[in-house]
Design a protein around this motif. Structure first.
Motif, PDB file in Angstrom:
ATOM      1  N   CYS A  25       0.841  -1.195   0.000  1.00 51.85           N
ATOM      2  CA  CYS A  25       0.000   0.000   0.000  1.00 51.85           C
ATOM      3  C   CYS A  25       0.878   1.248   0.000  1.00 51.85           C
ATOM      4  O   CYS A  25       1.678   1.444   0.921  1.00 51.85           O
ATOM      5  N   CYS A  27      -0.559   4.399  -0.461  1.00 48.74           N
ATOM      6  CA  CYS A  27      -1.361   5.567  -0.059  1.00 48.74           C
ATOM      7  C   CYS A  27      -1.513   5.686   1.450  1.00 48.74           C
ATOM      8  O   CYS A  27      -1.747   6.774   1.971  1.00 48.74           O
ATOM      9  N   CYS A  36      -1.999  -3.555   0.048  1.00 50.48           N
ATOM     10  CA  CYS A  36      -3.108  -2.821  -0.573  1.00 50.48           C
ATOM     11  C   CYS A  36      -4.423  -3.583  -0.412  1.00 50.48           C
ATOM     12  O   CYS A  36      -4.457  -4.800  -0.587  1.00 50.48           O
ATOM     13  N   HIS A  40      -7.112   2.809  -2.235  1.00 54.42           N
ATOM     14  CA  HIS A  40      -6.516   3.923  -2.987  1.00 54.42           C
ATOM     15  C   HIS A  40      -7.380   4.351  -4.165  1.00 54.42           C
ATOM     16  O   HIS A  40      -7.120   5.395  -4.769  1.00 54.42           O
TER      17      HIS A  40
END
Ligand code: FES
Length: 77
Positions: A25, A27, A36, A40
Motif C-alpha cells: 500500500c 497511499c 493494498c 486507494h
C-alpha cells in the motif's frame, strides 16, 4: 498528488512465501497494512508490486516516506 498517510513510525515485518507477489500500500489508507486493499481507488496512488524470490522475513515501509519502496530504508527515524 496528495501525500500518503503515515501508518506507523516503524516498519511492518512480514514473512513472505517464495514465488508469490505482494502489493504494498503506497497511499496509507489500506486496512490491511502493509498491503493494498483497494482503498486507494479514486486517488493518484497505485500499489507497488513486490515479488518474493525466496521465503523470508521482509520489512515493509509503514511511514510511506521510504525512497526504496516498498521496503523500509530508515526514513521513519
Ligand atoms: Fe493504499 Fe492500495 S490501498 S495503495
Amino acid at each position: 498528488m496528495t501525500e500518503a498517510q503515515i501508518v506507523d513510525r516503524q516498519p511492518k515485518a512480514e514473512t513472505l512465501q517464495a514465488e508469490k507477489n505482494y502489493f504494498w500500500c503506497a497511499c496509507g489508507k489500506s486496512a490491511k497494512q502493509p498491503f493494498c486493499d483497494g482503498a486507494h481507488k479514486g486517488s493518484d496512488f497505485v500499489p507497488v508490486k513486490y515479488e518474493a524470490t525466496e521465503s523470508k522475513k521482509v520489512f515493509f515501509c509503514a511511514c510511506k516516506l521510504t525512497a526504496s519502496q516498498p521496503l523500509c530504508d530508515g526514513s521513519h527515524k
